[in-house]
Design an enzyme around this catalytic site. Structure first.
Site, PDB file in Angstrom:
ATOM      1  N   ASP A  52       0.816  -1.218   0.000  1.00 46.92           N
ATOM      2  CA  ASP A  52       0.000   0.000   0.000  1.00 46.92           C
ATOM      3  C   ASP A  52       0.851   1.271   0.000  1.00 46.92           C
ATOM      4  O   ASP A  52       2.071   1.229   0.209  1.00 46.92           O
ATOM      5  CB  ASP A  52      -0.954  -0.006   1.210  1.00 46.92           C
ATOM      6  N   ASN A 100      -7.783  -3.175  13.938  1.00 48.29           N
ATOM      7  CA  ASN A 100      -9.171  -3.475  13.570  1.00 48.29           C
ATOM      8  C   ASN A 100      -9.241  -4.665  12.608  1.00 48.29           C
ATOM      9  O   ASN A 100     -10.265  -4.918  11.997  1.00 48.29           O
ATOM     10  CB  ASN A 100      -9.835  -2.236  12.940  1.00 48.29           C
ATOM     11  N   HIS A 118      -7.345  -5.032   9.878  1.00 51.44           N
ATOM     12  CA  HIS A 118      -7.022  -4.769   8.465  1.00 51.44           C
ATOM     13  C   HIS A 118      -5.723  -5.451   8.053  1.00 51.44           C
ATOM     14  O   HIS A 118      -4.839  -5.686   8.881  1.00 51.44           O
ATOM     15  CB  HIS A 118      -7.018  -3.265   8.137  1.00 51.44           C
ATOM     16  N   GLU A 125      -9.733  -2.261   4.964  1.00 49.14           N
ATOM     17  CA  GLU A 125     -10.369  -1.961   6.240  1.00 49.14           C
ATOM     18  C   GLU A 125     -11.641  -2.782   6.414  1.00 49.14           C
ATOM     19  O   GLU A 125     -12.194  -3.283   5.431  1.00 49.14           O
ATOM     20  CB  GLU A 125     -10.737  -0.462   6.266  1.00 49.14           C
TER      21      GLU A 125
HETATM   22  C1  F6R Z   1       1.418  -1.484   6.136  1.00 50.35           C
HETATM   23  C2  F6R Z   1       0.164  -2.197   6.202  1.00 50.35           C
HETATM   24  C3  F6R Z   1      -0.673  -2.225   7.444  1.00 50.35           C
HETATM   25  C4  F6R Z   1       0.130  -2.602   8.693  1.00 50.35           C
HETATM   26  C5  F6R Z   1      -0.786  -2.627   9.921  1.00 50.35           C
HETATM   27  C6  F6R Z   1      -0.013  -2.947  11.191  1.00 50.35           C
HETATM   28  O1  F6R Z   1       1.988  -1.603   4.856  1.00 50.35           O
HETATM   29  O2  F6R Z   1      -0.203  -2.758   5.229  1.00 50.35           O
HETATM   30  O3  F6R Z   1      -1.717  -3.155   7.249  1.00 50.35           O
HETATM   31  O4  F6R Z   1       0.713  -3.861   8.497  1.00 50.35           O
HETATM   32  O5  F6R Z   1      -1.403  -1.377  10.070  1.00 50.35           O
HETATM   33  O6  F6R Z   1       0.873  -1.917  11.437  1.00 50.35           O
HETATM   34  P1  F6R Z   1       1.954  -1.996  12.601  1.00 50.35           P
HETATM   35  O7  F6R Z   1       2.952  -3.016  12.210  1.00 50.35           O
HETATM   36  O8  F6R Z   1       2.545  -0.608  12.653  1.00 50.35           O
HETATM   37  O9  F6R Z   1       1.196  -2.356  13.849  1.00 50.35           O
END
Ligand code: F6R
Length: 255
Positions: free
Chosen positions: A67, A136, A138, A143
């Site tokens: 992303d 959440n 994702h 989402e």
């Molecule tokens: C980032 C991504 C997000 C993160 C998720 C967890 O490229 O795709 O889905 O993997 O928000 O983020 P952290 O590791 O910061 O808890």
């Protein structure tokens, strides 16, 4: 599904890095799907260390990131391109032409989504997809929703995601509200998926993702249907699963 226990963040990072490293050693032309966020940082550091020792060669590896925020240029310190370049790519011998991240500056959303889907397909799909887990549920920026979005799309970020990501920005207002993300179908088509999670704050959602009902309200729950899912998580993140399904965790110290 294989759930691998690690006693702390560092061990989780090393065990997950071992899986990525094995993938690249066994297939030097691997297509790696990569993630940003806090959780993978230790993995990237470990892989850089092994690269410096001469144990891994990234010269033929290709990458596709999950992303990118809409509206941020690659030079913007908060962009995922910047993150990937400074935390990983510039330290290894990957060729930048082999690195793919959605273009956050493209305002024609349909065009950018089409371009990114085409890239994933033309690479022949993803050999190993690394995933972090949002609080959440994702994955990428898929989402919680009424339905699973299949391919690359532009998503309006959930309020809690914006709040969680505001830690990297000087104020909440600066956090982009939209992002391009790979869709669930592209993620699920990866040959192997490596999901990582660290800390107690992820324990409940990791449990729901792996053992709860499969629902687009918890996007990561779809991973239960993947036939080669490896989860590497530390004690904190596994604490709820350890209470309910301890026998499902490999190398879990039975107390
Ligand atoms: C980032 C991504 C997000 C993160 C998720 C967890 O490229 O795709 O889905 O993997 O928000 O983020 P952290 O590791 O910061 O808890």
């Amino acid at each position: 599904m294989k759930i691998i226990y690690a006693n702390d963040y560092q061990t989780m990072s090393r065990k997950a890095a071992n899986i990525l490293s094995a993938q690249v050693i066994l297939n030097p032309k691997s297509v790696l799907g990569l993630a940003t966020g806090s959780t993978p940082l230790g993995i990237y550091q470990q892989l850089i260390e092994w690269y410096r020792k001469g144990d891994i060669d990234f010269s033929q590896v290709k990458t596709v990131n999950l992303d990118e925020y809409c509206g941020l240029s690659p030079e913007n310190e908060q962009s995922y391109f910047y993150y990937m370049y400074h935390n990983f790519f510039k330290h290894i011998n990957i060729q930048l032409k082999n690195v793919h991240i959605p273009n956050g500056l493209e305002t024609d959303k349909e065009k950018e989504c089409r371009r990114y889907n085409y890239i994933i397909k033309s690479l022949g799909g993803i050999d190993l997809q690394l995933l972090g887990l949002g609080h959440n549920g994702h994955i990428g920026f898929n989402e919680p929703n009424e339905a699973f979005e299949k391919e690359t799309h532009c998503v309006k970020l959930a309020e809690e995601t914006i709040a969680a990501n505001s830690r990297f920005f000087s104020s909440l207002d600066e956090v982009p509200t939209h992002a391009y993300t790979m869709g669930i179908k592209s993620i699920m088509q990866a040959k192997k998926i490596l999901l990582i999670a660290s800390g107690e704050s992820k324990a409940e959602i990791l449990y729901q993702a792996l053992f709860g009902p499969i629902s687009p309200q918890v996007p990561a729950s779809i991973l239960q249907l993947h036939n080669d899912l490896i989860v590497v998580a530390d004690e904190g993140a596994l604490s709820v699963i350890a209470q309910r399904y301890p026998h499902c965790i490999e190398q879990h110290p039975i107390k």
